[in-house]
Design a protein around this motif. Sequence first.
Motif, PDB file in Angstrom:
ATOM      1  N   VAL A  97       0.840  -1.208   0.000  1.00  0.00           N
ATOM      2  CA  VAL A  97       0.000   0.000   0.000  1.00  0.00           C
ATOM      3  C   VAL A  97       0.870   1.252   0.000  1.00  0.00           C
ATOM      4  CG1 VAL A  97      -1.618   1.374   1.394  1.00  0.00           C
ATOM      5  CG2 VAL A  97      -2.027  -1.071   1.033  1.00  0.00           C
ATOM      6  N   LEU A  98       1.906   1.242   0.829  1.00  0.00           N
ATOM      7  CA  LEU A  98       2.737   2.444   0.928  1.00  0.00           C
ATOM      8  C   LEU A  98       3.585   2.677  -0.314  1.00  0.00           C
ATOM      9  CD1 LEU A  98       3.801   2.344   4.668  1.00  0.00           C
ATOM     10  CD2 LEU A  98       2.168   3.879   3.580  1.00  0.00           C
ATOM     11  N   THR A  99       4.136   1.611  -0.886  1.00  0.00           N
ATOM     12  CA  THR A  99       5.024   1.803  -2.046  1.00  0.00           C
ATOM     13  C   THR A  99       4.273   1.803  -3.364  1.00  0.00           C
ATOM     14  OG1 THR A  99       5.518  -0.561  -2.202  1.00  0.00           O
ATOM     15  CG2 THR A  99       7.018   0.806  -0.883  1.00  0.00           C
ATOM     16  N   GLY A 100       3.072   1.219  -3.386  1.00  0.00           N
ATOM     17  CA  GLY A 100       2.275   1.190  -4.616  1.00  0.00           C
ATOM     18  C   GLY A 100       1.408   2.426  -4.731  1.00  0.00           C
ATOM     19  N   PRO A 101       0.172   2.318  -4.249  1.00  0.00           N
ATOM     20  CA  PRO A 101      -0.758   3.435  -4.397  1.00  0.00           C
ATOM     21  C   PRO A 101      -0.285   4.752  -3.770  1.00  0.00           C
ATOM     22  CG  PRO A 101      -1.920   1.469  -3.680  1.00  0.00           C
ATOM     23  CD  PRO A 101      -0.457   1.146  -3.656  1.00  0.00           C
ATOM     24  N   LEU A 102       0.395   4.686  -2.635  1.00  0.00           N
ATOM     25  CA  LEU A 102       0.820   5.914  -1.959  1.00  0.00           C
ATOM     26  C   LEU A 102       2.203   6.399  -2.391  1.00  0.00           C
ATOM     27  CD1 LEU A 102      -0.568   5.259   1.630  1.00  0.00           C
ATOM     28  CD2 LEU A 102      -1.608   6.544  -0.247  1.00  0.00           C
ATOM     29  N   ARG A 103       2.920   5.579  -3.153  1.00  0.00           N
ATOM     30  CA  ARG A 103       4.232   5.930  -3.712  1.00  0.00           C
ATOM     31  C   ARG A 103       5.264   6.389  -2.672  1.00  0.00           C
ATOM     32  NH1 ARG A 103       3.768   5.664  -9.173  1.00  0.00           N
ATOM     33  NH2 ARG A 103       1.729   6.084 -10.057  1.00  0.00           N
ATOM     34  N   ALA A 104       5.233   5.783  -1.514  1.00  0.00           N
ATOM     35  CA  ALA A 104       6.209   6.102  -0.471  1.00  0.00           C
ATOM     36  C   ALA A 104       7.538   5.436  -0.797  1.00  0.00           C
ATOM     37  CB  ALA A 104       5.706   5.621   0.889  1.00  0.00           C
ATOM     38  N   ASP A 105       8.574   5.901  -0.177  1.00  0.00           N
ATOM     39  CA  ASP A 105       9.900   5.307  -0.312  1.00  0.00           C
ATOM     40  C   ASP A 105       9.849   3.862   0.194  1.00  0.00           C
ATOM     41  OD1 ASP A 105      12.686   4.767   1.291  1.00  0.00           O
ATOM     42  OD2 ASP A 105      12.999   5.928  -0.551  1.00  0.00           O
ATOM     43  N   PRO A 106      10.482   2.906  -0.497  1.00  0.00           N
ATOM     44  CA  PRO A 106      10.452   1.505  -0.058  1.00  0.00           C
ATOM     45  C   PRO A 106      10.972   1.289   1.368  1.00  0.00           C
ATOM     46  CG  PRO A 106      11.245   1.625  -2.300  1.00  0.00           C
ATOM     47  CD  PRO A 106      11.131   3.041  -1.806  1.00  0.00           C
ATOM     48  N   MET A 107      11.958   2.050   1.801  1.00  0.00           N
ATOM     49  CA  MET A 107      12.467   1.879   3.163  1.00  0.00           C
ATOM     50  C   MET A 107      11.416   2.292   4.197  1.00  0.00           C
ATOM     51  SD  MET A 107      15.309   0.372   2.873  1.00  0.00           S
ATOM     52  CE  MET A 107      15.775   0.389   4.581  1.00  0.00           C
ATOM     53  N   ILE A 108      10.656   3.342   3.916  1.00  0.00           N
ATOM     54  CA  ILE A 108       9.563   3.754   4.815  1.00  0.00           C
ATOM     55  C   ILE A 108       8.507   2.648   4.859  1.00  0.00           C
ATOM     56  CG2 ILE A 108       7.700   5.440   5.184  1.00  0.00           C
ATOM     57  CD1 ILE A 108      10.521   6.543   5.707  1.00  0.00           C
ATOM     58  N   GLY A 109       8.168   2.103   3.698  1.00  0.00           N
ATOM     59  CA  GLY A 109       7.207   1.008   3.637  1.00  0.00           C
ATOM     60  C   GLY A 109       7.678  -0.206   4.406  1.00  0.00           C
ATOM     61  N   ASN A 110       8.970  -0.508   4.310  1.00  0.00           N
ATOM     62  CA  ASN A 110       9.542  -1.641   5.022  1.00  0.00           C
ATOM     63  C   ASN A 110       9.442  -1.450   6.527  1.00  0.00           C
ATOM     64  OD1 ASN A 110      12.500  -2.587   6.260  1.00  0.00           O
ATOM     65  ND2 ASN A 110      11.439  -4.155   5.081  1.00  0.00           N
ATOM     66  N   ILE A 111       9.813  -0.293   7.006  1.00  0.00           N
ATOM     67  CA  ILE A 111       9.785  -0.019   8.443  1.00  0.00           C
ATOM     68  C   ILE A 111       8.346  -0.027   8.962  1.00  0.00           C
ATOM     69  CG2 ILE A 111      10.277   1.740  10.188  1.00  0.00           C
ATOM     70  CD1 ILE A 111      12.801   2.417   8.424  1.00  0.00           C
ATOM     71  N   ALA A 112       7.436   0.559   8.231  1.00  0.00           N
ATOM     72  CA  ALA A 112       6.025   0.542   8.640  1.00  0.00           C
ATOM     73  C   ALA A 112       5.486  -0.884   8.654  1.00  0.00           C
ATOM     74  CB  ALA A 112       5.195   1.419   7.707  1.00  0.00           C
TER      75      ALA A 112
END
Length: 149
Positions: A97-112
């Motif tokens: 969700v964070l790296t796809g639709p929300l386009r967040a940085d992969p490291m942020i997505g990983n930590i979340a």
Amino acid sequence: MTDALIRKTAPAFAIYIVIGGIAAVVNVAVFWLMLHDVWGNVIGDEVAAFVISTFVNYLLCVRTIFASKTGNVLTDIAAVYAASLLALGFNLVTLWVLTGPLRADPMIGNIAGIGAAFVVNFAARQFIIFAPHRLAFLKRGGAHRDPAE
């Protein structure tokens, strides 16, 4: 009832926070290496990081706070990975969700994702996989070994 459960679980949870933190550092490091040097696929990279960090978590847990119910290391490891699959699901959905639709940085997505999986992992280990924690060493101030060993 709730107060008794909290008093009984709180010491193990406090130690698990430290263990989970160490495993999270391992996960982030492996994820970063995989993302930048190997695959570059966030889901595949997280699965690889999960496998390695779950094993680190298992080793630290059985050396400090949890005792085996089965007495069989392979059975315990299999149970940890089976239960951790649910946590991995939380992790991967958060990451996607964070790296796809929300386009967040992969490291942020990983930590979340790691955070999303944390409580699921602890609950599975504390209440399903392992015997009651062996934190008597906190009262004795001595070795962490279970007297039954």
